[in-house]
Scaffold this motif. Structure first.
Motif, PDB file in Angstrom:
ATOM      1  N   ASP A 110       0.827  -1.193   0.000  1.00  0.00           N
ATOM      2  CA  ASP A 110       0.000   0.000   0.000  1.00  0.00           C
ATOM      3  C   ASP A 110       0.868   1.252   0.000  1.00  0.00           C
ATOM      4  OD1 ASP A 110      -0.198   0.428   3.440  1.00  0.00           O
ATOM      5  OD2 ASP A 110       0.178  -1.553   2.593  1.00  0.00           O
ATOM      6  N   ALA A 111       0.492   2.227  -0.827  1.00  0.00           N
ATOM      7  CA  ALA A 111       1.176   3.520  -0.847  1.00  0.00           C
ATOM      8  C   ALA A 111       0.630   4.401   0.265  1.00  0.00           C
ATOM      9  CB  ALA A 111       0.974   4.200  -2.197  1.00  0.00           C
ATOM     10  N   MET A 112       1.459   5.383   0.686  1.00  0.00           N
ATOM     11  CA  MET A 112       1.013   6.356   1.692  1.00  0.00           C
ATOM     12  C   MET A 112       1.236   7.768   1.183  1.00  0.00           C
ATOM     13  SD  MET A 112       2.250   7.147   5.606  1.00  0.00           S
ATOM     14  CE  MET A 112       1.149   6.077   6.511  1.00  0.00           C
ATOM     15  N   ASP A 113       0.190   8.599   1.326  1.00  0.00           N
ATOM     16  CA  ASP A 113       0.266  10.017   0.989  1.00  0.00           C
ATOM     17  C   ASP A 113      -0.479  10.791   2.066  1.00  0.00           C
ATOM     18  OD1 ASP A 113       0.377  12.516  -0.088  1.00  0.00           O
ATOM     19  OD2 ASP A 113      -0.735  12.055  -1.914  1.00  0.00           O
ATOM     20  N   ILE A 114       0.253  11.543   2.881  1.00  0.00           N
ATOM     21  CA  ILE A 114      -0.367  12.292   3.977  1.00  0.00           C
ATOM     22  C   ILE A 114      -0.337  13.795   3.733  1.00  0.00           C
ATOM     23  CG2 ILE A 114       0.084  10.504   5.690  1.00  0.00           C
ATOM     24  CD1 ILE A 114       2.532  12.084   6.599  1.00  0.00           C
ATOM     25  N   THR A 115       0.009  14.178   2.498  1.00  0.00           N
ATOM     26  CA  THR A 115       0.092  15.593   2.146  1.00  0.00           C
ATOM     27  C   THR A 115      -1.004  15.934   1.142  1.00  0.00           C
ATOM     28  OG1 THR A 115       2.500  15.453   2.364  1.00  0.00           O
ATOM     29  CG2 THR A 115       1.597  17.435   1.314  1.00  0.00           C
ATOM     30  N   THR A 119      -3.615  11.325  -2.862  1.00  0.00           N
ATOM     31  CA  THR A 119      -3.524  10.569  -4.108  1.00  0.00           C
ATOM     32  C   THR A 119      -4.520   9.417  -4.120  1.00  0.00           C
ATOM     33  OG1 THR A 119      -1.156  11.062  -4.227  1.00  0.00           O
ATOM     34  CG2 THR A 119      -1.971   9.241  -5.592  1.00  0.00           C
ATOM     35  N   PRO A 120      -5.415   9.341  -5.098  1.00  0.00           N
ATOM     36  CA  PRO A 120      -6.304   8.175  -5.199  1.00  0.00           C
ATOM     37  C   PRO A 120      -5.498   6.884  -5.332  1.00  0.00           C
ATOM     38  CG  PRO A 120      -7.070   9.943  -6.626  1.00  0.00           C
ATOM     39  CD  PRO A 120      -5.711  10.356  -6.125  1.00  0.00           C
ATOM     40  N   GLY A 121      -5.960   5.852  -4.638  1.00  0.00           N
ATOM     41  CA  GLY A 121      -5.250   4.574  -4.657  1.00  0.00           C
ATOM     42  C   GLY A 121      -4.203   4.449  -3.581  1.00  0.00           C
ATOM     43  N   ALA A 122      -3.821   5.582  -2.971  1.00  0.00           N
ATOM     44  CA  ALA A 122      -2.910   5.571  -1.816  1.00  0.00           C
ATOM     45  C   ALA A 122      -3.727   5.721  -0.544  1.00  0.00           C
ATOM     46  CB  ALA A 122      -1.891   6.693  -1.926  1.00  0.00           C
ATOM     47  N   LEU A 123      -3.145   5.350   0.580  1.00  0.00           N
ATOM     48  CA  LEU A 123      -3.783   5.518   1.875  1.00  0.00           C
ATOM     49  C   LEU A 123      -3.067   6.609   2.660  1.00  0.00           C
ATOM     50  CD1 LEU A 123      -4.333   1.738   2.687  1.00  0.00           C
ATOM     51  CD2 LEU A 123      -6.022   3.375   1.827  1.00  0.00           C
ATOM     52  N   ARG A 124      -3.590   6.914   3.849  1.00  0.00           N
ATOM     53  CA  ARG A 124      -3.005   7.986   4.664  1.00  0.00           C
ATOM     54  C   ARG A 124      -2.690   7.479   6.065  1.00  0.00           C
ATOM     55  NH1 ARG A 124      -7.391  12.011   3.915  1.00  0.00           N
ATOM     56  NH2 ARG A 124      -8.028  11.289   5.971  1.00  0.00           N
ATOM     57  N   GLY A 125      -2.395   6.154   6.178  1.00  0.00           N
ATOM     58  CA  GLY A 125      -2.141   5.617   7.508  1.00  0.00           C
ATOM     59  C   GLY A 125      -1.615   4.206   7.475  1.00  0.00           C
ATOM     60  N   GLY A 126      -2.068   3.377   8.415  1.00  0.00           N
ATOM     61  CA  GLY A 126      -1.466   2.071   8.611  1.00  0.00           C
ATOM     62  C   GLY A 126      -2.411   0.919   8.318  1.00  0.00           C
ATOM     63  N   THR A 127      -1.880  -0.139   7.683  1.00  0.00           N
ATOM     64  CA  THR A 127      -2.660  -1.336   7.383  1.00  0.00           C
ATOM     65  C   THR A 127      -2.177  -2.510   8.233  1.00  0.00           C
ATOM     66  OG1 THR A 127      -1.203  -1.969   5.551  1.00  0.00           O
ATOM     67  CG2 THR A 127      -3.082  -0.543   5.033  1.00  0.00           C
ATOM     68  N   VAL A 147      -3.892  10.988   9.125  1.00  0.00           N
ATOM     69  CA  VAL A 147      -4.348  12.371   8.962  1.00  0.00           C
ATOM     70  C   VAL A 147      -5.411  12.715  10.003  1.00  0.00           C
ATOM     71  CG1 VAL A 147      -5.516  13.969   7.404  1.00  0.00           C
ATOM     72  CG2 VAL A 147      -3.754  12.428   6.514  1.00  0.00           C
ATOM     73  N   LEU A 148      -6.387  11.826  10.177  1.00  0.00           N
ATOM     74  CA  LEU A 148      -7.436  12.095  11.154  1.00  0.00           C
ATOM     75  C   LEU A 148      -6.938  11.895  12.579  1.00  0.00           C
ATOM     76  CD1 LEU A 148     -10.607  10.620   9.454  1.00  0.00           C
ATOM     77  CD2 LEU A 148      -9.765  12.969   9.466  1.00  0.00           C
ATOM     78  N   HIS A 149      -5.989  10.985  12.779  1.00  0.00           N
ATOM     79  CA  HIS A 149      -5.422  10.792  14.113  1.00  0.00           C
ATOM     80  C   HIS A 149      -4.728  12.069  14.585  1.00  0.00           C
ATOM     81  CE1 HIS A 149      -4.075   8.035  17.327  1.00  0.00           C
ATOM     82  NE2 HIS A 149      -3.069   8.891  17.431  1.00  0.00           N
ATOM     83  N   GLU A 150      -4.029  12.734  13.681  1.00  0.00           N
ATOM     84  CA  GLU A 150      -3.370  13.987  14.030  1.00  0.00           C
ATOM     85  C   GLU A 150      -4.388  15.090  14.334  1.00  0.00           C
ATOM     86  OE1 GLU A 150       0.334  14.730  14.014  1.00  0.00           O
ATOM     87  OE2 GLU A 150      -0.134  12.656  14.599  1.00  0.00           O
ATOM     88  N   ARG A 151      -5.515  15.044  13.654  1.00  0.00           N
ATOM     89  CA  ARG A 151      -6.552  16.052  13.860  1.00  0.00           C
ATOM     90  C   ARG A 151      -7.282  15.812  15.182  1.00  0.00           C
ATOM     91  NH1 ARG A 151      -9.181  19.259   9.999  1.00  0.00           N
ATOM     92  NH2 ARG A 151     -11.216  20.073  10.679  1.00  0.00           N
ATOM     93  N   ASP A 152      -7.693  14.544  15.412  1.00  0.00           N
ATOM     94  CA  ASP A 152      -8.401  14.161  16.625  1.00  0.00           C
ATOM     95  C   ASP A 152      -8.435  12.637  16.659  1.00  0.00           C
ATOM     96  OD1 ASP A 152     -10.106  13.550  18.695  1.00  0.00           O
ATOM     97  OD2 ASP A 152     -11.784  14.772  17.991  1.00  0.00           O
ATOM     98  N   PRO A 153      -7.754  12.002  17.599  1.00  0.00           N
ATOM     99  CA  PRO A 153      -7.732  10.529  17.627  1.00  0.00           C
ATOM    100  C   PRO A 153      -9.113   9.892  17.609  1.00  0.00           C
ATOM    101  CG  PRO A 153      -6.091  11.409  19.124  1.00  0.00           C
ATOM    102  CD  PRO A 153      -6.883  12.588  18.638  1.00  0.00           C
TER     103      PRO A 153
END
Length: 407
Positions: A110-115, A119-127, A147-153
């Protein structure tokens, strides 16, 4: 019974797909327990000779674990923690990825993009807990969002996702912790932070299992009218064509800075059990188990309490009909798996390994006189169904054991 490992360290089996396709090897990791992710190697043991081999060794401070095997190929998928961990980025639910090793070549699943823009097809966290579909083309996993964990767990809700073979996906790489992946990855469950009491809404999706190659079943936490958490069984229909995996619905596949990634438009989530009014409602979380469908794809098994509060095995069809209690036992103590024939299920009962007839619930004990009770984490059949393996504390360490099923 045959003890397979003897080294003075712990050996950890994943809950399914731990045998190589030829039935000669069991794969495992070396975490000190299921709760501490500090193992550095993925290994396998030959069930006949007892020889062990290291399949992968982590470097640069990373840790690995929870390995499963492709159904037909010498291919292994497992969790990989971050390299060069530091105070701001270390192993956590939302800081891990799936990797696949095949013939000594290892690639990110899985790809990761947190910026943003993401990116479609990428994730923003952990699998986590990656499992191949029966045809070996797709990989399911559970997911948590950085991304959401940083905003509010509280917004980082556990979800279920799928890696589809329509990559690679390569994010721009604006952050040093971003990376590319071989597969197109999307979430397929739909959660909300505040489910409406009494509704089909859920705030957590987990413990998934393949239903054929085009459906996934999982446990989803609903709320009763009184606000009590009640885990119910859900299923999602998955896209049949590549275009369906890449077509967004009402919300973005890759989410936003304030919302979770959303399933593709063709993914349909349905609730299969409705147990709020039972004396002991909901699927059980103890023992921890993963819902499992038989190889024929027509019967899903899960654990739920009977009217006396005893944990039993229950069956249901993928369309939600024909819910029935299979066992009337003294209390199932473990996760379970189907025998490859679909005629039996295996689990721990009365501190022993058993076979359960999938038609009438009759129990046959396969083992006796365990030094310590078998672990409830994994009861796994060999590809032919001739053997079943499990973990058991022996001499102070979690070791791997095997016995014949005699079927």
């Amino acid at each position: 019974m045959k003890q397979l490992t003897f080294a003075p360290r712990h050996h950890q089996l994943t809950n399914t797909r731990t045998w190589t396709p030829d039935g000669q090897w069991l794969v495992f990791d070396v975490r000190p327990s299921g709760a501490f992710f500090t193992g550095e190697t993925i290994e396998r043991v030959n069930v006949h000779s007892g020889d062990t081999e290291v399949l992968y060794r982590a470097t640069n401070g990373a840790h690995v674990g929870v390995v499963t095997v492709h159904p037909f190929e010498d291919r292994y998928v497992f969790i990989h923690g971050p390299e060069n961990p530091d105070a701001s980025w270390h192993y956590d639910f939302h800081h891990r990825r799936g990797v696949v090793t095949h013939h000594s070549e290892t690639r990110n699943l899985d790809a990761m993009d947190i910026t943003p823009p993401f990116t479609p097809g990428a994730l923003r966290g952990g699998t986590h807990v990656h499992v191949y579909s029966p045809n070996g083309e797709f990989v399911s996993f559970t997911y948590n969002d950085h991304v959401l964990h940083e905003r509010d767990p509280a917004l980082d809700l556990r979800n279920v996702g799928v890696a589809a073979p329509f990559g690679p996906v390569t994010p721009p790489g604006h952050h040093p912790r971003e990376y590319a992946g071989s597969h197109w990855c999307v979430l397929v469950s739909q959660t909300t932070p505040a489910p409406k009491p009494g509704s089909d809404e859920i705030n957590r999706a987990y413990e998934e299992g393949w239903v054929g190659n085009e459906q996934l079943a999982f446990i989803g936490d609903t709320l009763s009218l009184s606000g009590e958490k009640i885990p119910e069984l859900f299923i999602v229909d998955l896209p049949k064509e590549e275009s369906g995996w890449k077509r967004a619905g009402k919300s973005s596949l890759c989410g936003s800075e304030s919302t979770m990634p959303a399933p593709p438009a063709d993914v349909v989530q349905r609730r299969l059990t409705f147990t709020h009014d039972r004396a002991f409602p909901g699927l059980v979380n103890t023992p921890r188990h993963w819902v499992r469908c038989n190889p024929q794809g027509d019967t899903i098994a899960f654990l739920m309490r009977d009217e006396a509060g005893v944990v039993q095995l229950w069956l249901i069809t993928p369309d939600g009909s024909d819910l029935r209690q299979l066992t009337h036992a003294s209390g199932i103590q473990s996760a379970f798996n189907w025998h490859p024939s679909g005629k039996w299920l295996g689990f721990v009962l009365e501190d022993r390994i058993v076979l359960c007839d999938a038609q009438n619930g009759d129990i046959r004990f396969l083992t006796t006189n365990h030094e310590n009770p078998p672990s409830g984490d994994a009861i796994v059949f060999s590809p032919t169904g001739e053997h079943v393996a499990w973990m058991q504390e022996t001499g102070g360490y979690r070791q791997l054991w095997m016995t014949s099923t005699e079927v």
